[in-house]
Design an enzyme around this catalytic site. Structure first.
Site, PDB file in Angstrom:
ATOM      1  N   GLU A 209       0.831  -1.211   0.000  1.00  0.00           N
ATOM      2  CA  GLU A 209       0.000   0.000   0.000  1.00  0.00           C
ATOM      3  C   GLU A 209       0.858   1.250   0.000  1.00  0.00           C
ATOM      4  O   GLU A 209       0.368   2.350  -0.148  1.00  0.00           O
ATOM      5  CB  GLU A 209      -0.931   0.004   1.222  1.00  0.00           C
ATOM      6  CG  GLU A 209      -2.233  -0.746   1.001  1.00  0.00           C
ATOM      7  CD  GLU A 209      -2.032  -2.176   0.529  1.00  0.00           C
ATOM      8  OE1 GLU A 209      -1.409  -2.946   1.266  1.00  0.00           O
ATOM      9  OE2 GLU A 209      -2.487  -2.502  -0.574  1.00  0.00           O
ATOM     10  N   ASN A 293      -0.845  -7.725  -4.007  1.00  0.00           N
ATOM     11  CA  ASN A 293      -1.343  -6.811  -5.027  1.00  0.00           C
ATOM     12  C   ASN A 293      -0.255  -5.903  -5.574  1.00  0.00           C
ATOM     13  O   ASN A 293       0.671  -5.517  -4.872  1.00  0.00           O
ATOM     14  CB  ASN A 293      -2.470  -5.948  -4.452  1.00  0.00           C
ATOM     15  CG  ASN A 293      -2.019  -5.160  -3.238  1.00  0.00           C
ATOM     16  OD1 ASN A 293      -1.845  -5.725  -2.178  1.00  0.00           O
ATOM     17  ND2 ASN A 293      -1.804  -3.859  -3.386  1.00  0.00           N
ATOM     18  N   ASP A 335      -7.382  -4.571  -6.023  1.00  0.00           N
ATOM     19  CA  ASP A 335      -6.631  -4.929  -4.812  1.00  0.00           C
ATOM     20  C   ASP A 335      -6.964  -6.342  -4.326  1.00  0.00           C
ATOM     21  O   ASP A 335      -7.118  -6.584  -3.137  1.00  0.00           O
ATOM     22  CB  ASP A 335      -6.869  -3.919  -3.668  1.00  0.00           C
ATOM     23  CG  ASP A 335      -6.081  -4.285  -2.406  1.00  0.00           C
ATOM     24  OD1 ASP A 335      -4.936  -4.753  -2.545  1.00  0.00           O
ATOM     25  OD2 ASP A 335      -6.612  -4.133  -1.305  1.00  0.00           O
TER      26      ASP A 335
END
Lengths: 631, 198
Positions: A209, A293, A335
């Site tokens: 992230e 991801n 995601d």
């Protein structure tokens, strides 16, 4: 870089690391490996998060069964003293239970003969700035155990949020070695349970992230010396591809794709961290895990397939080199981080052939079963018929057949996409009953709207680029934001679900199954439940002090079977509870989906242990744990 | 007793002033406390050694009031710090993401309505992922706070951090009306970020 507290330090040069890698196959090494394997077979132990190398989370213990589970009562409990999310499950080895916690990642050793006594505790002092680069609350998923070899003591291996990997003397809790596996300044953190294979401690990475390029590293368990490191993206030699990589399935892709499926240098900040679970087959010497991801979430910013994010790996344990890699979601738009549990089984396929299989319920709403020797796709079915971004997975090409209506792109708000970014399945560690050939899976029933936005990469900053709204899937109650979870029994060969039940909230943490015909699991609103594993019938439940995001385990002690579970709501689904969030898009969309959770549970971490009639060391001998003036 | 006490505290003030002269940095007259634990944050001793001695910092340490609030030329630096350190969690214009919105009139910690309280929350951190941001210089922190106040989109009546004068002219922030398309603040050419403590 490396603090070594036990024996002498080895030189850090990579040729030394290679030498260590070669030695790993030697006799003393496989001894330790066998020992862990042996320990895992006893009903008295739970030596790794999934109980054994197959990660089946299954116990052959029959003491607690469908017949008597109604008599299950609280035996004893332990508060970790910490708020925030408690994922994973404790370990039990040789009458000692090892309990991990959320940040600051304390570790406790409890004496199962007198669980009111903490044998030792390890409370690291971490840079609190690590909190600011955690993705989703301050969770940790557990510990690894290495049984020792006579020269080096048995060790507990743990991760710290500040990206350190630490080995503790399992008997005393003293730090044996400590290495820096990453740098929080660029967003590299650790939340994973490390994994022991032979004399290696494996650990992944967190931070996709924040644009962290995913990597997996093996350390010499005796010294903390790095043995190998492989990446999810980048040049083949850094990704660690064996010469025969994907030779059984060339259509999965082979050479040059870790850079070739990216625009320019985007792979350097392209994510693919792995913070989920491992499984290992001592016969093939391959270990399996999923890379996560790609970064950022906004797909418009990273054209291409983005290999090898979202990939199921089969890698050689000694060298890290990949024999196969299957990318489930090329060019992810939602995601659907591919880090979930890998469960190994031996089953007969439809053609009547006995095969070594790997089953993986993915975030993207598909449960994949592969031949774990070569990566062949055996089956790929929807976790629920409401999955809509993909129509089906073409078993020949391995590609998902997408429904463009549920794709995401710039200047477009995607609506009613199922599953949500949380996936129909997240990090929960599920179970497999080999006698029934059934997988018991805890499911999120959550869909979403998704709107991307552009943003620059800044080291150590969130690199997401999407706004999310989450809400219950079509089978839930959208008016009241309930009906957010399911529990299902799945046959990977027939592709059929033997039974399935709806839950008020997610079954985030996973399941435990036992030969007592039972499946146990915790719910986000704080129940532990037991169902008949043949029928799904609800047989028993108990309300815990806080919601569950970890998985239950079981162990036998002095002839009594216990079931244990950690509670402590948090993690991604709990970010809204953890603080006072009001905006429904906040918490990366989690706040909207779980806005009713606060009416059912609050934060608070601990461990609850059960047994039939609540039998425990104190009920057996009331004098255990009493002050003894003579003693 | 009373007299004694006064004398002692006077002596302390004098000593503090001397210390300030020697080190050239301001000494806090205010005690800054962690928003969650209430522990003394030891400001300025614990802060980044740079940027401790600007007029605004000195004034803030003595009074708890941020002079940069609504000083247009000081906003671009504040915005830069905000975008680098905070926007990932709190949103591009404080609308809230993994962290709560900072631009509305709802505060988890009501003390954040004061400059001192807001400083304490940012400097010392709060729960969970709201870690401490004491790595930023005190001067940067004040400019950052001014930017957070500038993107306020709630009712001016609730903006306790504004003076009565400021309240008269303050317009709740509207990202779409902002100078440039990407919402960045632009100081007029030649403007310098300057404040005086008088």
């Amino acid at each position: 870089m490396m603090k070594h507290l036990g024996t002498g330090l080895l030189a850090g040069a990579s040729c030394v690391a290679l030498t260590v890698a070669m030695q790993v196959g030697s006799a003393s090494v496989s001894f330790a490996n066998d020992k862990l394997n042996e320990l895992s077979k006893s009903n008295e132990n739970w030596v790794m998060p999934g109980k054994n190398y197959s990660s089946q989370n299954y116990s052959p213990n029959t003491q607690i069964s469908t017949e008597n589970v109604k008599q299950l009562r609280a035996a004893w409990s332990f508060s970790t003293g910490l708020l925030h999310g408690h994922e994973g499950t404790p370990l039990v080895v040789n009458n000692v239970m090892y309990v991990h916690t959320s940040f600051p990642n304390n570790t406790f050793a409890l004496d199962l003969n007198d669980p009111g006594h903490i044998l030792w505790q390890h409370k690291p002092k971490q840079d609190p700035a690590a909190r600011s680069v955690a993705c989703c609350d301050l969770v940790n998923r557990g510990l690894a155990y290495w049984p020792g070899d006579g020269k080096t003591p048995a060790l507990i291996i743990k991760t710290q949020l500040d990206a350190h990997l630490v080995a503790l003397n399992a008997e005393t809790g003293e730090e044996y070695w400590k290495v820096e596996n990453g740098d929080i300044k660029v967003g590299q953190t650790l939340t994973q349970a490390p994994y022991v294979i032979k004399d290696l401690a494996l650990v992944g990475s967190s931070g996709a992230e924040l644009g962290v390029r995913g990597y997996t590293t093996a350390y010499n368990v005796k010294t903390g010396e790095q043995v190998w490191r492989v990446y999810a993206t980048g040049p083949d030699n850094e990704v660690g591809l064996a010469a025969d990589f994907n030779s059984a399935n060339p259509h999965y892709g082979q050479k040059g794709l870790g850079t070739g499926t990216w625009e320019g240098d985007a792979w350097k900040i392209g994510g693919g961290t792995n913070w989920g679970w491992y499984a290992y087959d001592p016969e093939t010497n391959l270990f399996h895990y999923g890379s996560g991801n790609p970064a950022p979430w906004n797909e418009t910013m990273r054209p291409g397939d983005n290999k090898w994010t979202m990939t199921i790996w089969g890698r050689d344990a000694d060298t890290g080199q990949a024999k196969f890699g299957y990318q489930k979601t090329p060019h992810d738009e939602w995601d659907y981080a591919g880090v979930n549990v890998m469960i190994l089984s031996e089953q007969t396929d439809k053609a009547g052939k006995k095969r070594k299989l790997l089953t993986h319920p993915d975030r993207n709403g598909i449960v994949y079963t592969l031949d774990r020797e070569n990566g062949d796709l055996v089956s790929a079915n929807k976790l629920d018929d409401t999955v809509n971004w993909v129509k089906q997975v073409d078993l020949k090409s391995g590609l998902p057949v997408r429904d463009p209506e549920y794709g995401t792109r710039m200047d477009h708000k995607g609506k009613e996409i199922c599953p949500s970014a949380m996936g129909y399945h997240n990090q929960g560690h599920d179970s497999y009953d080999p006698t029934k050939e059934l997988f018991f899976m805890g499911i999120n029933h959550i869909c979403m709207d998704w709107e991307p936005f552009m943003l620059p990469y800044r080291a150590g900053q969130f690199f997401v680029g999407a706004t999310l709204w989450m809400y219950p899937g079509p089978k839930g109650d959208r008016q009241n934001y309930l009906g957010l979870g399911q529990i299902k029994a799945y046959n990977a060969i027939s592709g059929e679900y033997k039974w399935e039940k709806m839950e008020r909230f997610s079954v985030w943490g996973g399941t435990l199954s036992t030969a007592g015909n039972l499946v146990f699991y915790g719910t986000l609103d704080g129940f532990i439940k037991a169902r008949n594993s043949d029928t799904g019938e609800l047989l028993w439940k108990y309300k815990l002090p806080s919601g569950v995001i970890g998985h239950p385990m079981t162990y036998e002690h002095k002839g009594t079977q216990y079931v244990a579970i950690m509670y402590g709501v948090g993690g991604w689904p709990g970010v809204g509870l953890v603080f006072d969030l009001q905006d429904p898009t906040a918490g990366l969309g989690a706040v909207g989906a779980f806005k009713n959770l606060q009416n059912y549970t609050q934060m608070g971490g601990g461990l609850q242990v059960f047994s039939l009639d609540g039998k425990n060391p104190y009920s057996e001998d009331i004098n255990v744990g009493e002050f003894d003036s003579k003693g | 007793m009373d007299g004694d006490y006064t004398m002692k505290s006077k002596a302390l003030v004098v000593m503090a002033a001397v210390a300030a002269m020697i080190t050239g940095t301001a000494v806090a007259a205010e005690t800054f406390r962690n928003t969650i634990t209430g522990d003394d944050l030891k400001v300025p001793e614990s802060s980044n050694p740079e940027g401790r001695d600007t007029a605004a910092v000195k004034h803030f340490l003595e009074s708890g009031v941020n002079l940069y609030t609504e000083v247009k030329a000081c906003l671009p630096k504040g915005e830069e710090v905000y975008l680098t350190s905070c926007s990932g969690c709190h949103g591009h214009v404080g609308e809230g993401k993994v962290g709560p919105g900072l631009a509305d009139n709802y505060w988890t910690y009501p003390k954040n309505k004061t400059d001192k309280g807001l400083f304490e929350t940012i400097y010392g951190g709060a729960q969970g992922m709201m870690g401490p941001h004491s790595d930023l210089t005190l001067d940067e922190l004040l400019k950052l706070m001014a930017w957070i106040r500038h993107i306020y989109s709630g009712d001016v009546a609730d903006a306790d951090w504004l003076t009565e004068e400021q309240k008269k002219t303050f317009k709740p922030y509207k990202p779409e009306e902002h100078a440039s398309a990407d919402g960045s603040a632009k100081a007029a050419d030649g403007d310098e970020c300057k404040v005086s403590a008088n």
